[in-house]
Design an enzyme around this catalytic site. Structure first.
Site, PDB file in Angstrom:
ATOM      1  N   ASP A 106       9.172   8.777  -1.662  1.00  0.00           N
ATOM      2  CA  ASP A 106      10.395   8.704  -0.868  1.00  0.00           C
ATOM      3  C   ASP A 106      11.496   8.021  -1.690  1.00  0.00           C
ATOM      4  O   ASP A 106      11.197   7.249  -2.607  1.00  0.00           O
ATOM      5  CB  ASP A 106      10.162   7.871   0.403  1.00  0.00           C
ATOM      6  CG  ASP A 106       9.100   8.493   1.285  1.00  0.00           C
ATOM      7  OD1 ASP A 106       8.901   9.720   1.200  1.00  0.00           O
ATOM      8  OD2 ASP A 106       8.466   7.739   2.049  1.00  0.00           O
TER       9      ASP A 106
HETATM   10  N1  URA Z   1       3.687   7.272   1.596  1.00  0.00           N
HETATM   11  C1  URA Z   1       4.940   7.106   2.063  1.00  0.00           C
HETATM   12  O1  URA Z   1       5.140   6.853   3.245  1.00  0.00           O
HETATM   13  N2  URA Z   1       5.968   7.235   1.203  1.00  0.00           N
HETATM   14  C2  URA Z   1       5.799   7.498  -0.124  1.00  0.00           C
HETATM   15  O2  URA Z   1       6.798   7.576  -0.865  1.00  0.00           O
HETATM   16  C3  URA Z   1       4.484   7.641  -0.584  1.00  0.00           C
HETATM   17  C4  URA Z   1       3.452   7.538   0.296  1.00  0.00           C
END
Ligand code: URA
Length: 238
Positions: A106
């Site tokens: 993310d």
């Molecule tokens: N899980 C999440 O919620 N975000 C990420 O970026 C990776 C794993």
């Protein structure tokens, strides 16, 4: 072993179109073993070839395998919309080589991100069938309790997922941080699992993929390095 003309070598390394690379060579911008090579049709063995372009040294690589310590506020998507893309953290020619993230983090998640222009590598390392564990350090809004850890280990139901998802391992790091290891890599998985377990993730950092750890790579946020074969061999189960 394969020999290529210098213009094609530069093009393959992402330094631009064949025409542009020919021009660079013709203008004397490229040297090999300390000698300027001005003929774009001169051929060279590519394996291990070292060359200098605009005074910077490069080694020919058929493919690149990169580890990046991703900072927050960079997007992994091909067409970033709200933040700059992670490719802007790498030298420009990697975008020309079509280097892509292996899986996604993310925009606000930090830590270890693999990138490559080797389609087979990207596919194999992002395939859920490979069961490559990913290790995350999550900061939580509410304190980490033994019940929270138990729930994440037992599995929590996420809407749009048919079966509960469970952590491979999970342990408390301190009052508001836990380490969680996942094998699946579903959309926002850590954050959604924490929410489903009644807490809230306020910060997330990926610290390892398989046995390859960010600590061992020694990368500061925003820094990247090439991964050699031995390091790539660590991208397996724990
Ligand atoms: N899980 C999440 O919620 N975000 C990420 O970026 C990776 C794993």
């Amino acid at each position: 072993m394969s020999k290529l003309t210098l213009d094609l070598i530069l093009k393959s390394q992402g330094f631009g179109t064949r025409k542009w690379c020919r021009q660079l060579v013709g203008e004397g911008e490229v040297s090999i073993a300390g000698e300027t090579v001005a003929d774009p049709r001169a051929t060279f063995e590519t394996a291990g070839l070292e060359f200098t372009l605009f005074g910077e040294e490069w080694t020919y690589r058929e493919h690149v395998y990169i580890a990046l310590n991703k900072p927050a506020d960079f997007e992994c998507s091909r067409k970033p919309s709200h933040h700059p893309g992670v490719l802007t953290l790498l030298p420009e020619q990697f975008a020309w080589r079509d280097v892509q993230p292996v899986g996604r983090l993310d925009h606000d998640t930090t830590g270890l991100l693999l990138m490559s222009d080797d389609g087979a590598f990207i596919h194999a390392r992002s395939s859920p069938k490979r069961h490559i564990p990913k290790v995350y350090a999550a900061t939580t809004h509410d304190p980490v309790t033994p019940e929270l850890v138990e729930l994440l280990l037992a599995g929590v139901k996420l809407h749009d997922e048919p079966a509960p998802l469970a952590a491979v391992t999970c342990r408390k790091l301190d009052a508001h941080r836990l380490e969680i290891v996942l094998e699946q890599g579903k959309y926002h998985q850590v954050k959604r699992m924490l929410a489903a377990a009644g807490n809230h993730c306020t910060a997330l950092r990926r610290t390892a993929i398989g046995q390859l750890t960010l600590d061992a790579l020694g990368l500061k946020e925003g820094e990247w390095c090439y991964l050699d074969e031995a390091q790539r061999a660590l991208l397996v189960g724990l």
